[in-house]
Design a protein around this motif. Structure first.
Motif, PDB file in Angstrom:
ATOM      1  N   VAL A 222      -0.296  -2.348   4.809  1.00  0.00           N
ATOM      2  CA  VAL A 222      -1.236  -1.844   4.013  1.00  0.00           C
ATOM      3  C   VAL A 222      -1.163  -0.115   4.730  1.00  0.00           C
ATOM      4  O   VAL A 222      -1.000  -0.122   5.905  1.00  0.00           O
ATOM      5  CB  VAL A 222      -2.963  -2.400   3.955  1.00  0.00           C
ATOM      6  N   VAL A 223      -0.799   1.222   4.473  1.00  0.00           N
ATOM      7  CA  VAL A 223      -0.964   2.624   4.435  1.00  0.00           C
ATOM      8  C   VAL A 223      -2.203   2.539   5.332  1.00  0.00           C
ATOM      9  O   VAL A 223      -2.769   2.024   4.818  1.00  0.00           O
ATOM     10  CB  VAL A 223      -1.168   3.518   3.572  1.00  0.00           C
ATOM     11  N   PRO A 224      -2.041   3.555   6.609  1.00  0.00           N
ATOM     12  CA  PRO A 224      -2.869   3.808   7.463  1.00  0.00           C
ATOM     13  C   PRO A 224      -4.156   3.835   6.879  1.00  0.00           C
ATOM     14  O   PRO A 224      -5.485   3.501   6.991  1.00  0.00           O
ATOM     15  CB  PRO A 224      -1.986   4.457   9.029  1.00  0.00           C
ATOM     16  N   ALA A 225      -4.301   5.063   6.034  1.00  0.00           N
ATOM     17  CA  ALA A 225      -5.815   5.870   5.801  1.00  0.00           C
ATOM     18  C   ALA A 225      -6.630   4.787   4.455  1.00  0.00           C
ATOM     19  O   ALA A 225      -7.806   5.309   4.040  1.00  0.00           O
ATOM     20  CB  ALA A 225      -5.203   6.950   4.510  1.00  0.00           C
ATOM     21  N   ARG A 226      -6.040   3.523   3.792  1.00  0.00           N
ATOM     22  CA  ARG A 226      -6.476   2.737   2.901  1.00  0.00           C
ATOM     23  C   ARG A 226      -6.609   1.495   3.642  1.00  0.00           C
ATOM     24  O   ARG A 226      -7.220   0.090   3.065  1.00  0.00           O
ATOM     25  CB  ARG A 226      -5.372   3.048   2.044  1.00  0.00           C
ATOM     26  N   ARG A 227      -7.038   1.508   4.836  1.00  0.00           N
ATOM     27  CA  ARG A 227      -6.922   0.206   5.638  1.00  0.00           C
ATOM     28  C   ARG A 227      -8.332  -0.433   5.875  1.00  0.00           C
ATOM     29  O   ARG A 227      -9.575   0.325   6.266  1.00  0.00           O
ATOM     30  CB  ARG A 227      -5.785   0.501   6.640  1.00  0.00           C
ATOM     31  N   GLY A 228      -8.598  -1.439   5.630  1.00  0.00           N
ATOM     32  CA  GLY A 228     -10.409  -2.057   5.205  1.00  0.00           C
ATOM     33  C   GLY A 228     -10.655  -1.766   4.265  1.00  0.00           C
ATOM     34  O   GLY A 228     -11.809  -1.628   4.856  1.00  0.00           O
ATOM     35  N   GLN A 229     -10.220  -2.026   3.459  1.00  0.00           N
ATOM     36  CA  GLN A 229     -10.822  -1.466   2.841  1.00  0.00           C
ATOM     37  C   GLN A 229     -10.476  -2.579   1.524  1.00  0.00           C
ATOM     38  O   GLN A 229     -10.418  -2.764   0.436  1.00  0.00           O
ATOM     39  CB  GLN A 229     -10.203   0.102   1.736  1.00  0.00           C
ATOM     40  N   GLY A 230      -9.861  -3.929   1.531  1.00  0.00           N
ATOM     41  CA  GLY A 230      -9.976  -5.070   1.487  1.00  0.00           C
ATOM     42  C   GLY A 230      -8.328  -5.076  -0.040  1.00  0.00           C
ATOM     43  O   GLY A 230      -7.851  -5.862  -0.442  1.00  0.00           O
ATOM     44  N   PHE A 231      -7.144  -4.044   0.793  1.00  0.00           N
ATOM     45  CA  PHE A 231      -5.865  -3.687  -0.055  1.00  0.00           C
ATOM     46  C   PHE A 231      -5.438  -5.160   0.703  1.00  0.00           C
ATOM     47  O   PHE A 231      -4.527  -6.142  -0.176  1.00  0.00           O
ATOM     48  CB  PHE A 231      -5.458  -2.752  -0.245  1.00  0.00           C
ATOM     49  N   GLY A 232      -4.980  -5.315   1.798  1.00  0.00           N
ATOM     50  CA  GLY A 232      -4.540  -6.528   2.489  1.00  0.00           C
ATOM     51  C   GLY A 232      -5.298  -7.902   2.276  1.00  0.00           C
ATOM     52  O   GLY A 232      -4.770  -8.556   1.916  1.00  0.00           O
ATOM     53  N   ARG A 233      -6.062  -8.111   1.625  1.00  0.00           N
ATOM     54  CA  ARG A 233      -6.782  -9.170   1.689  1.00  0.00           C
ATOM     55  C   ARG A 233      -6.331  -9.549   0.135  1.00  0.00           C
ATOM     56  O   ARG A 233      -6.358 -10.377  -0.184  1.00  0.00           O
ATOM     57  CB  ARG A 233      -8.563  -9.083   1.074  1.00  0.00           C
ATOM     58  N   GLU A 234      -6.235  -8.656  -0.351  1.00  0.00           N
ATOM     59  CA  GLU A 234      -5.889  -8.735  -1.733  1.00  0.00           C
ATOM     60  C   GLU A 234      -4.280  -8.767  -1.955  1.00  0.00           C
ATOM     61  O   GLU A 234      -4.202  -9.898  -3.008  1.00  0.00           O
ATOM     62  CB  GLU A 234      -6.237  -6.724  -2.950  1.00  0.00           C
ATOM     63  N   LEU A 235      -3.883  -8.899  -1.053  1.00  0.00           N
ATOM     64  CA  LEU A 235      -2.007  -8.593  -1.391  1.00  0.00           C
ATOM     65  C   LEU A 235      -2.394 -10.161  -0.588  1.00  0.00           C
ATOM     66  O   LEU A 235      -1.537 -11.177  -1.214  1.00  0.00           O
ATOM     67  CB  LEU A 235      -1.465  -7.959  -0.085  1.00  0.00           C
TER      68      LEU A 235
END
Lengths: 155, 155
Positions: A88-101
């Protein structure tokens, strides 16, 4: 929103190649240029050696990628899934994208007929570990069993 | 002596299936019966999803097996190798068969065009760790870097 990238989806493929290129650069790994990588990845998708999942933000911008290998089990007709890369790109970490992936990784693996999924990570990558653990991965062999270590070497 | 098992080599295939079956039983894992496993493994070899290496003792008896996956890299035209299973029968451990199998794993992977090989093991399997380390595997990411952990889950 997470989509499965097809070999025909030029824009999504280019976005994934750029993300994986940036991933390598962030971790000081050598990387092919995005254009070259897109060509390789198109082949890998087409011949079944990779399943690529692309996460987009609310405005459709690419923010993360998961690269999955779905391969026939040695033991049965099931598949097993290896999560080769997650970024996940650094600026968007901790916003749920990793979990979604990771949710998409598990759903895609189950839908394909996989009965097992594994991933390798580094002990200092706490963010990845929390994401894997939240998604149901365990680093112990069995309940409370010994920790699983990975070994590697370049040839 | 280590041989690469072909789909036509019925005896070698049966020996590998028996070894992998015994491996599962020794580690309290569920296992298909050897006859059934031999059918699955023949298919995996034939379609390129597995490369099986069989170690024999001085009288030709089967004593160990390595199961390798050679798959196209996501990054280039090289292959990468995953050592999925390594087993030596209990009575013949510590006699060099594991080392012989690992040498064959590395030679076979290099000959096929692999530039990277990885394996997952358990922290309590000191015998395997010593064998991997002697064969050049490292559990650190880079020189003295963080340890590599594997995570897994059944689906």
């Amino acid at each position: 929103m997470v989509e499965i990238v097809t070999p025909e989806a030029d824009d999504a493929l280019a976005a994934v190649a750029t993300l994986l290129h940036d991933f390598n650069l962030e971790y000081d790994e050598p990387s092919p240029e995005p254009e070259e990588l897109a060509v390789t990845l198109r082949t890998r998708i087409a011949d079944g050696n990779a399943t690529l999942l692309l996460a987009r933000d609310e405005s459709g911008g690419p923010v993360g990628v998961a690269a999955l290998r779905l391969q026939p089990s040695l033991w049965s007709d099931a598949l097993e899934a290896y999560l080769a890369e997650l970024y996940v790109v650094p600026a968007r970490r901790g916003q749920g994208f990793g979990r979604e992936l990771l949710t998409a990784v598990l759903d895609t693996s189950r839908a394909a007929g996989a009965d097992y999924v594994y991933v390798i990570t580094s002990e200092d990558d706490r963010l990845a570990q929390r994401a894997y653990e939240a998604a149901g991965f365990r680093r112990n062999e069995g309940e409370g069993g010994p920790i699983l270590w990975a070994y590697e070497q370049d040839l």
